[in-house]
Design an enzyme around this catalytic site. Structure first.
Site, PDB file in Angstrom:
ATOM      1  N   LYS A   1      17.924  28.501 -10.398  1.00  0.00           N
ATOM      2  CA  LYS A   1      19.044  27.550 -10.310  1.00  0.00           C
ATOM      3  C   LYS A   1      18.680  26.222 -10.983  1.00  0.00           C
ATOM      4  O   LYS A   1      19.468  25.693 -11.762  1.00  0.00           O
ATOM      5  CB  LYS A   1      19.386  27.347  -8.826  1.00  0.00           C
ATOM      6  CG  LYS A   1      20.561  26.462  -8.568  1.00  0.00           C
ATOM      7  CD  LYS A   1      21.183  26.756  -7.225  1.00  0.00           C
ATOM      8  CE  LYS A   1      20.462  26.101  -6.066  1.00  0.00           C
ATOM      9  NZ  LYS A   1      20.561  24.637  -6.066  1.00  0.00           N
ATOM     10  N   SER A   2      17.499  25.706 -10.698  1.00  0.00           N
ATOM     11  CA  SER A   2      17.108  24.408 -11.278  1.00  0.00           C
ATOM     12  C   SER A   2      17.082  24.471 -12.801  1.00  0.00           C
ATOM     13  O   SER A   2      17.561  23.570 -13.492  1.00  0.00           O
ATOM     14  CB  SER A   2      15.706  24.013 -10.797  1.00  0.00           C
ATOM     15  OG  SER A   2      15.719  23.760  -9.425  1.00  0.00           O
TER      16      SER A   2
ATOM     17  N   ARG B   1      19.644  22.603 -15.719  1.00  0.00           N
ATOM     18  CA  ARG B   1      19.059  21.759 -16.770  1.00  0.00           C
ATOM     19  C   ARG B   1      19.360  22.315 -18.156  1.00  0.00           C
ATOM     20  O   ARG B   1      19.659  21.558 -19.086  1.00  0.00           O
ATOM     21  CB  ARG B   1      17.549  21.643 -16.552  1.00  0.00           C
ATOM     22  CG  ARG B   1      17.201  20.753 -15.351  1.00  0.00           C
ATOM     23  CD  ARG B   1      15.783  21.009 -14.877  1.00  0.00           C
ATOM     24  NE  ARG B   1      15.350  20.037 -13.883  1.00  0.00           N
ATOM     25  CZ  ARG B   1      15.736  20.047 -12.594  1.00  0.00           C
ATOM     26  NH1 ARG B   1      16.596  20.959 -12.151  1.00  0.00           N
ATOM     27  NH2 ARG B   1      15.260  19.131 -11.757  1.00  0.00           N
TER      28      ARG B   1
ATOM     29  N   GLY C   1      23.942  19.293  -5.128  1.00  0.00           N
ATOM     30  CA  GLY C   1      23.257  18.002  -5.265  1.00  0.00           C
ATOM     31  C   GLY C   1      22.691  17.822  -6.658  1.00  0.00           C
ATOM     32  O   GLY C   1      22.688  16.709  -7.205  1.00  0.00           O
TER      33      GLY C   1
ATOM     34  N   ARG D   1      25.351  13.607   1.688  1.00  0.00           N
ATOM     35  CA  ARG D   1      23.959  13.530   1.224  1.00  0.00           C
ATOM     36  C   ARG D   1      23.663  12.195   0.544  1.00  0.00           C
ATOM     37  O   ARG D   1      24.538  11.587  -0.078  1.00  0.00           O
ATOM     38  CB  ARG D   1      23.672  14.719   0.289  1.00  0.00           C
ATOM     39  CG  ARG D   1      23.797  16.029   1.058  1.00  0.00           C
ATOM     40  CD  ARG D   1      23.519  17.217   0.207  1.00  0.00           C
ATOM     41  NE  ARG D   1      22.133  17.265  -0.218  1.00  0.00           N
ATOM     42  CZ  ARG D   1      21.655  18.183  -1.057  1.00  0.00           C
ATOM     43  NH1 ARG D   1      22.471  19.115  -1.545  1.00  0.00           N
ATOM     44  NH2 ARG D   1      20.393  18.183  -1.399  1.00  0.00           N
TER      45      ARG D   1
ATOM     46  N   GLN E   1      15.431  15.837  -8.615  1.00  0.00           N
ATOM     47  CA  GLN E   1      16.799  15.453  -8.985  1.00  0.00           C
ATOM     48  C   GLN E   1      16.835  13.975  -9.356  1.00  0.00           C
ATOM     49  O   GLN E   1      17.443  13.595 -10.360  1.00  0.00           O
ATOM     50  CB  GLN E   1      17.754  15.732  -7.826  1.00  0.00           C
ATOM     51  CG  GLN E   1      17.908  17.225  -7.550  1.00  0.00           C
ATOM     52  CD  GLN E   1      18.790  17.530  -6.361  1.00  0.00           C
ATOM     53  OE1 GLN E   1      19.254  16.630  -5.665  1.00  0.00           O
ATOM     54  NE2 GLN E   1      19.023  18.807  -6.106  1.00  0.00           N
TER      55      GLN E   1
ATOM     56  N   ASP F   1      12.265  24.024  -0.794  1.00  0.00           N
ATOM     57  CA  ASP F   1      13.415  24.888  -0.492  1.00  0.00           C
ATOM     58  C   ASP F   1      13.010  26.146   0.276  1.00  0.00           C
ATOM     59  O   ASP F   1      13.875  26.889   0.756  1.00  0.00           O
ATOM     60  CB  ASP F   1      14.122  25.294  -1.787  1.00  0.00           C
ATOM     61  CG  ASP F   1      14.820  24.099  -2.437  1.00  0.00           C
ATOM     62  OD1 ASP F   1      15.138  23.128  -1.722  1.00  0.00           O
ATOM     63  OD2 ASP F   1      15.042  24.141  -3.661  1.00  0.00           O
TER      64      ASP F   1
ATOM     65  N   LYS G   1      19.301  18.026   3.110  1.00  0.00           N
ATOM     66  CA  LYS G   1      19.649  19.100   2.180  1.00  0.00           C
ATOM     67  C   LYS G   1      21.084  19.560   2.499  1.00  0.00           C
ATOM     68  O   LYS G   1      21.834  18.825   3.132  1.00  0.00           O
ATOM     69  CB  LYS G   1      18.643  20.252   2.294  1.00  0.00           C
ATOM     70  CG  LYS G   1      17.225  19.855   1.876  1.00  0.00           C
ATOM     71  CD  LYS G   1      17.142  19.609   0.388  1.00  0.00           C
ATOM     72  CE  LYS G   1      15.736  19.211  -0.031  1.00  0.00           C
ATOM     73  NZ  LYS G   1      15.679  18.810  -1.440  1.00  0.00           N
TER      74      LYS G   1
ATOM     75  N   ARG H   1      20.474  28.711   1.961  1.00  0.00           N
ATOM     76  CA  ARG H   1      19.086  29.093   2.281  1.00  0.00           C
ATOM     77  C   ARG H   1      18.907  29.391   3.771  1.00  0.00           C
ATOM     78  O   ARG H   1      18.041  30.166   4.155  1.00  0.00           O
ATOM     79  CB  ARG H   1      18.117  28.012   1.804  1.00  0.00           C
ATOM     80  CG  ARG H   1      18.244  27.787   0.292  1.00  0.00           C
ATOM     81  CD  ARG H   1      17.015  27.214  -0.343  1.00  0.00           C
ATOM     82  NE  ARG H   1      17.305  26.664  -1.648  1.00  0.00           N
ATOM     83  CZ  ARG H   1      17.449  27.372  -2.771  1.00  0.00           C
ATOM     84  NH1 ARG H   1      17.302  28.674  -2.755  1.00  0.00           N
ATOM     85  NH2 ARG H   1      17.741  26.786  -3.920  1.00  0.00           N
TER      86      ARG H   1
HETATM   87  C1  S3P Z   1      16.120  20.525  -7.209  1.00  0.00           C
HETATM   88  C2  S3P Z   1      15.263  19.678  -6.569  1.00  0.00           C
HETATM   89  C3  S3P Z   1      15.069  19.694  -5.114  1.00  0.00           C
HETATM   90  C4  S3P Z   1      15.522  20.999  -4.496  1.00  0.00           C
HETATM   91  C5  S3P Z   1      16.866  21.414  -4.998  1.00  0.00           C
HETATM   92  C6  S3P Z   1      16.847  21.588  -6.506  1.00  0.00           C
HETATM   93  C7  S3P Z   1      16.280  20.375  -8.667  1.00  0.00           C
HETATM   94  O1  S3P Z   1      15.820  18.652  -4.524  1.00  0.00           O
HETATM   95  O2  S3P Z   1      15.539  20.899  -3.093  1.00  0.00           O
HETATM   96  O3  S3P Z   1      17.263  22.643  -4.420  1.00  0.00           O
HETATM   97  O4  S3P Z   1      16.823  21.293  -9.324  1.00  0.00           O
HETATM   98  O5  S3P Z   1      15.867  19.343  -9.204  1.00  0.00           O
HETATM   99  P1  S3P Z   1      15.261  17.128  -4.462  1.00  0.00           P
HETATM  100  O6  S3P Z   1      15.206  16.601  -5.844  1.00  0.00           O
HETATM  101  O7  S3P Z   1      16.276  16.403  -3.609  1.00  0.00           O
HETATM  102  O8  S3P Z   1      13.918  17.232  -3.811  1.00  0.00           O
END
Ligand code: S3P
Length: 429
Positions: free
Chosen positions: A21-22, A26, A93, A121, A167, A313, A340, A387
């Site tokens: 997902k991350s 990006r 988020g 959040r 993030q 996570d 979260k 999750r």
């Molecule tokens: C993420 C960073 C994490 C993670 C989220 C995805 C990201 O959050 O918990 O599921 O893709 O950069 P934080 O940046 O708030 O730690």
């Protein structure tokens, strides 16, 4: 949606989990800023990524599906257009925080909102440093979305991140790319480094080394053919399931094992898990492996300090592993879990205790008295958090009797095939 779960037979065979997902977020956002056509192979198809695609399209970016890939036609920063409606980030988020950094420097008005969870959040962590860079961001209740961003000329910043958050780091990099002068970011604890790897590959003027990132603006981003590996955060549910269901032997192919994300494997191994990384390779700048997991008895452990951002996570599913491990486990330094998609410390404590667990909530963590075979089926809720839904499903696999999980559809946020895959492996859902 409610789902009924019962104890299952050993998990055997081979699976692939959903794409990271991350990295998917990006790849889409960075490609939108490049000059020319890029592609994202194996992009995650899930609600959070749909939110990012929709927002980018509203900003004038062309994204098309072609032969299993997403083709993103960016025309650089200049071509992004003022959206004619609110940008809906849904539950995501990452979408909201990354786009806020991007839009802080674009010369138009953008308004970002999301669902009830996202509107609770904290956004102050991005608003403060972005305002120091010259951004103009209005928020509700001193730092909650909706956010109204009036794009400004930005200047670089030298900033110590107060929370280990990828993030936040990425939002500041996206602002820094458009700013005048360099941006220096310092992290006391390392958060995931996908943005640094991907932006460097695209030609950004980026140096990162030992917790310090220096970004020099002024370099055009070159489009890439991004290849997204499987998500270790999604694999974690099946790693724990195969570990705690006796007789299991499961091969999970094509999992991203970037060291800033792979803390879950180290912790499970320290608890006695039997996990072998095979066929280790590097794809598109990210380490990838096939993980062979055999069931094993677990003993208690402690998760704290710099480990936390490397498995942030995975703490809900690690709490499940700790509940069926022998002895007292502890999670500390994990206050971030309270902000979260749900308050994951409170929710894992209440739901595991409904199943007969012995979990005590601390301000920044959990204390868990574990006992193999200690869980019983119960009626539990995901609190609409993907999750949590998947962690409780894993807990149900070793509980005596039947478990009913409510709001089970939450898995669609990051892993829509989760129930199908679990059904295929266990034939119990
Ligand atoms: C993420 C960073 C994490 C993670 C989220 C995805 C990201 O959050 O918990 O599921 O893709 O950069 P934080 O940046 O708030 O730690």
């Amino acid at each position: 949606m409610e789902i009924q779960l019962s104890p299952c037979q050993p998990l055997r065979g081979e699976i692939e989990v959903s794409a990271d997902k991350s990295i998917s977020h990006r790849a889409l956002i960075f490609s939108a800023l490049a000059q020319g056509e890029g592609s994202v192979n194996n992009c995650l198809e899930a609600q959070d990524i749909r939110a990012t695609c929709n927002c980018l399209r509203q900003l004038g970016v062309e994204i098309k599906a072609k032969q299993g890939r997403l083709i993103v036609r960016g025309n650089g920063w200049q071509d992004l257009q003022e959206p004619d409606d609110i940008l809906d980030c849904g539950n995501s988020g990452t979408t909201m925080r990354l786009l806020t950094g991007l839009l802080a420097g674009r010369p138009f008005l953008s308004i970002l909102s999301g669902d009830a969870s996202l509107r609770r959040r904290p956004m102050r962590r991005i608003i403060d440093p972005l305002e120091r860079m010259g951004a103009s961001i209005s928020s509700r209740h001193n730092g909650l979305a909706p956010l109204a961003i009036k794009g400004q000329r930005l200047k670089g910043i030298d900033y110590q991140l107060p929370v280990a958050s990828a993030q936040l780091k990425t939002a500041l990099l996206l602002a820094g790319l458009q700013a005048e002068g360099p941006t220096v970011l310092r992290e006391a604890e390392h958060s995931r480094d996908h943005s640094e790897r991907m932006l460097s590959a695209m030609g950004a003027g980026l140096r990162f080394d030992g917790g310090e990132i220096t970004l020099r603006p002024g370099f055009a981003l070159e489009p890439q053919d991004f290849q997204v590996p499987g998500d270790i955060s999604s694999a974690a549910f099946f790693i724990v399931a195969a570990t705690i269901v006796p007789g299991s032997e499961l091969l999970i192919r094509n999992v991203g094992v970037n060291p800033t994300r792979s803390g879950v494997i180290e912790v499970l191994e320290s608890m006695g898990a039997d996990i072998t990384a095979e066929n280790c390779r590097v794809i598109g700048g990210e380490p990838v492996a096939d993980l062979l997991v055999r069931s094993a008895p677990l003993r208690a452990t402690v998760v704290e300090g710099s480990l936390v951002p490397r498995l942030v996570d995975e703490i809900p599913v690690l709490a499940v592993a700790m509940t069926v491990a022998e002895g007292e486990s502890r999670v500390d330094g994990a206050a971030e879990l309270r902000v979260k998609e749900s308050d994951r410390l409170a929710v894992m404590c209440s739901e595991l205790n409904k199943m007969g667990g012995h979990v005590e909530e601390l301000p920044r963590g959990l204390i868990i008295q574990g006992r193999p075979g200690g869980l019983q089926g119960a009626r539990v809720d995901s609190f609409a958090d993907h999750r949590i839904a998947m962690s409780l499903a894993v807990a149900a696999l070793t509980a005596t009797g039947e478990t009913t999980l409510t709001q089970a559809e939450a898995v669609d946020i990051s892993f829509p095939q989760f129930w199908t895959l679990l059904r295929k492996l266990t034939e119990i859902v």
